[in-house]
Design a protein around this motif. Sequence first.
Motif, PDB file in Angstrom:
ATOM      1  N   LEU A   1      -5.746  13.663  -5.646  1.00  0.00           N
ATOM      2  CA  LEU A   1      -6.699  12.756  -6.286  1.00  0.00           C
ATOM      3  C   LEU A   1      -7.451  13.445  -7.418  1.00  0.00           C
ATOM      4  N   VAL A   2      -7.830  14.708  -7.187  1.00  0.00           N
ATOM      5  CA  VAL A   2      -8.527  15.470  -8.226  1.00  0.00           C
ATOM      6  C   VAL A   2      -7.638  15.628  -9.452  1.00  0.00           C
ATOM      7  N   MET A   3      -6.395  16.042  -9.225  1.00  0.00           N
ATOM      8  CA  MET A   3      -5.474  16.280 -10.328  1.00  0.00           C
ATOM      9  C   MET A   3      -5.125  14.986 -11.049  1.00  0.00           C
ATOM     10  N   SER A   4      -4.949  13.902 -10.276  1.00  0.00           N
ATOM     11  CA  SER A   4      -4.602  12.620 -10.873  1.00  0.00           C
ATOM     12  C   SER A   4      -5.721  12.104 -11.773  1.00  0.00           C
ATOM     13  N   LYS A   5      -6.957  12.199 -11.306  1.00  0.00           N
ATOM     14  CA  LYS A   5      -8.106  11.723 -12.087  1.00  0.00           C
ATOM     15  C   LYS A   5      -8.282  12.550 -13.357  1.00  0.00           C
ATOM     16  N   THR A   6      -8.162  13.876 -13.213  1.00  0.00           N
ATOM     17  CA  THR A   6      -8.310  14.753 -14.370  1.00  0.00           C
ATOM     18  C   THR A   6      -7.183  14.538 -15.371  1.00  0.00           C
ATOM     19  N   LYS A   7      -5.969  14.356 -14.875  1.00  0.00           N
ATOM     20  CA  LYS A   7      -4.819  14.130 -15.751  1.00  0.00           C
ATOM     21  C   LYS A   7      -4.999  12.839 -16.551  1.00  0.00           C
ATOM     22  N   LYS A   8      -5.453  11.786 -15.902  1.00  0.00           N
ATOM     23  CA  LYS A   8      -5.676  10.513 -16.578  1.00  0.00           C
ATOM     24  C   LYS A   8      -6.737  10.657 -17.661  1.00  0.00           C
ATOM     25  N   TYR A   9      -7.804  11.378 -17.339  1.00  0.00           N
ATOM     26  CA  TYR A   9      -8.904  11.580 -18.287  1.00  0.00           C
ATOM     27  C   TYR A   9      -8.436  12.371 -19.505  1.00  0.00           C
ATOM     28  N   GLU A  10      -7.720  13.476 -19.265  1.00  0.00           N
ATOM     29  CA  GLU A  10      -7.293  14.323 -20.377  1.00  0.00           C
ATOM     30  C   GLU A  10      -6.183  13.677 -21.201  1.00  0.00           C
ATOM     31  N   THR A  11      -5.310  12.919 -20.548  1.00  0.00           N
ATOM     32  CA  THR A  11      -4.261  12.210 -21.292  1.00  0.00           C
ATOM     33  C   THR A  11      -4.876  11.204 -22.245  1.00  0.00           C
ATOM     34  N   LYS A  12      -5.942  10.528 -21.800  1.00  0.00           N
ATOM     35  CA  LYS A  12      -6.648   9.574 -22.665  1.00  0.00           C
ATOM     36  C   LYS A  12      -7.223  10.284 -23.889  1.00  0.00           C
ATOM     37  N   ILE A  13      -7.823  11.462 -23.689  1.00  0.00           N
ATOM     38  CA  ILE A  13      -8.397  12.224 -24.796  1.00  0.00           C
ATOM     39  C   ILE A  13      -7.309  12.639 -25.785  1.00  0.00           C
ATOM     40  N   LEU A  14      -6.199  13.189 -25.268  1.00  0.00           N
ATOM     41  CA  LEU A  14      -5.116  13.656 -26.126  1.00  0.00           C
ATOM     42  C   LEU A  14      -4.447  12.497 -26.864  1.00  0.00           C
ATOM     43  N   THR A  15      -4.344  11.334 -26.194  1.00  0.00           N
ATOM     44  CA  THR A  15      -3.740  10.166 -26.830  1.00  0.00           C
ATOM     45  C   THR A  15      -4.594   9.668 -27.993  1.00  0.00           C
ATOM     46  N   ASP A  16      -5.896   9.548 -27.758  1.00  0.00           N
ATOM     47  CA  ASP A  16      -6.815   9.128 -28.827  1.00  0.00           C
ATOM     48  C   ASP A  16      -6.769  10.103 -29.994  1.00  0.00           C
ATOM     49  N   GLU A  17      -6.703  11.384 -29.658  1.00  0.00           N
ATOM     50  CA  GLU A  17      -6.669  12.425 -30.680  1.00  0.00           C
ATOM     51  C   GLU A  17      -5.438  12.289 -31.568  1.00  0.00           C
ATOM     52  N   LEU A  18      -4.273  12.068 -30.951  1.00  0.00           N
ATOM     53  CA  LEU A  18      -3.036  11.928 -31.712  1.00  0.00           C
ATOM     54  C   LEU A  18      -3.042  10.661 -32.556  1.00  0.00           C
ATOM     55  N   LYS A  19      -3.526   9.559 -31.991  1.00  0.00           N
ATOM     56  CA  LYS A  19      -3.588   8.296 -32.738  1.00  0.00           C
ATOM     57  C   LYS A  19      -4.496   8.426 -33.961  1.00  0.00           C
TER      58      LYS A  19
ATOM     59  N   THR B   1      -3.688  25.828 -28.163  1.00  0.00           N
ATOM     60  CA  THR B   1      -4.573  24.826 -28.778  1.00  0.00           C
ATOM     61  C   THR B   1      -4.035  24.345 -30.125  1.00  0.00           C
ATOM     62  N   THR B   2      -2.838  24.807 -30.488  1.00  0.00           N
ATOM     63  CA  THR B   2      -2.248  24.426 -31.773  1.00  0.00           C
ATOM     64  C   THR B   2      -2.043  22.923 -31.849  1.00  0.00           C
ATOM     65  N   LYS B   3      -2.471  22.334 -32.923  1.00  0.00           N
ATOM     66  CA  LYS B   3      -2.227  20.908 -33.158  1.00  0.00           C
ATOM     67  C   LYS B   3      -1.206  20.769 -34.296  1.00  0.00           C
ATOM     68  N   TYR B   4       0.022  20.589 -33.990  1.00  0.00           N
ATOM     69  CA  TYR B   4       0.610  20.411 -32.667  1.00  0.00           C
ATOM     70  C   TYR B   4       1.848  21.283 -32.570  1.00  0.00           C
ATOM     71  N   SER B   5       2.309  21.505 -31.325  1.00  0.00           N
ATOM     72  CA  SER B   5       3.645  22.030 -31.118  1.00  0.00           C
ATOM     73  C   SER B   5       4.565  20.824 -30.984  1.00  0.00           C
ATOM     74  N   GLY B   6       5.830  21.011 -31.335  1.00  0.00           N
ATOM     75  CA  GLY B   6       6.708  19.858 -31.231  1.00  0.00           C
ATOM     76  C   GLY B   6       8.165  20.180 -31.537  1.00  0.00           C
ATOM     77  N   GLU B   7       9.015  19.259 -31.145  1.00  0.00           N
ATOM     78  CA  GLU B   7      10.447  19.359 -31.396  1.00  0.00           C
ATOM     79  C   GLU B   7      10.861  18.200 -32.294  1.00  0.00           C
ATOM     80  N   ILE B   8      11.520  18.526 -33.385  1.00  0.00           N
ATOM     81  CA  ILE B   8      11.941  17.512 -34.352  1.00  0.00           C
ATOM     82  C   ILE B   8      13.407  17.165 -34.112  1.00  0.00           C
ATOM     83  N   LYS B   9      13.665  15.893 -33.800  1.00  0.00           N
ATOM     84  CA  LYS B   9      15.014  15.401 -33.593  1.00  0.00           C
ATOM     85  C   LYS B   9      15.339  14.363 -34.661  1.00  0.00           C
ATOM     86  N   PRO B  10      16.607  13.979 -34.811  1.00  0.00           N
ATOM     87  CA  PRO B  10      16.998  13.050 -35.883  1.00  0.00           C
ATOM     88  C   PRO B  10      16.199  11.753 -35.924  1.00  0.00           C
ATOM     89  N   ASN B  11      16.007  11.108 -34.776  1.00  0.00           N
ATOM     90  CA  ASN B  11      15.325   9.812 -34.764  1.00  0.00           C
ATOM     91  C   ASN B  11      14.074   9.788 -33.880  1.00  0.00           C
TER      92      ASN B  11
END
Length: 235
Positions: A123-141, A31-41
């Motif tokens: 279909l279940v996984m696709s719908k859930t993935k779309k929903y959660e990606t939207k949440i995570l995207t809004d959160e990052l923005k 749940t860490t906000k955020y994990s990440g890899e830092i590259k030159p560009n």
Amino acid sequence: MVEKKDIEKLIIQNKKSTLKNHWNDVFFYNTTKYSGEIKPNELLIWRSAHFLRGAYPIFHLTFDQNAELNRIKTEKNPFHKLLNKISIGFFILLVLFLLITTEFKTAIIGIIGISVIGTLLYLVMSKTKKYETKILTDELKEAIETIEREKNPELINKPKTELKKEKIKEWTFTKILTRLLLYPFCLFILFFSITAFLPGAIFKSNTLGVFGIIISLAYPVTDLIIIFRKNKNYS
């Protein structure tokens, strides 16, 4: 504009985007906000999702020559890519196993049943993935916007119009039509799966029956949970 060095402050765990690291984030729910890899560009930023831990996206942030953010795109993490390949391989092996070990008629019925269940699961996984990606995207923005406001005090009183969460319409013609087709279909699969336990069943298999019951309920239950959560979030 937000610069690369500013967004780097969001990364609490600096680690490479490898299969091993994403494997750990999937099974130990990072749940860490955020994990990440830092590259030159560029920066790769991620964190686990609630429902589909293995299907969370990696946010790929690129920067221009002045180190200012110019694009955010999403991509599948290495574990998600591997899981897709394993799922396809498992389906092919299961089909071959049925064709080799059972009568042709029984094998065809089994393949159709597995295909239907696999489609519902997708279909279940696709719908859930779309929903959660939207949440995570809004959160990052929102996190990036907060950094921009802290860096530029003159923006504090500026309304957050550009990042305002848009309510996703759940009752469009396409979605209503999809539900009118899939809900009865799920009920049919549920009925067929239950009869697999009864004497004289066309295709008697306790394992397939249990799996069919779970999958036939998964789509409508997941769909209703997402609808209720969206209504709650935007009410």
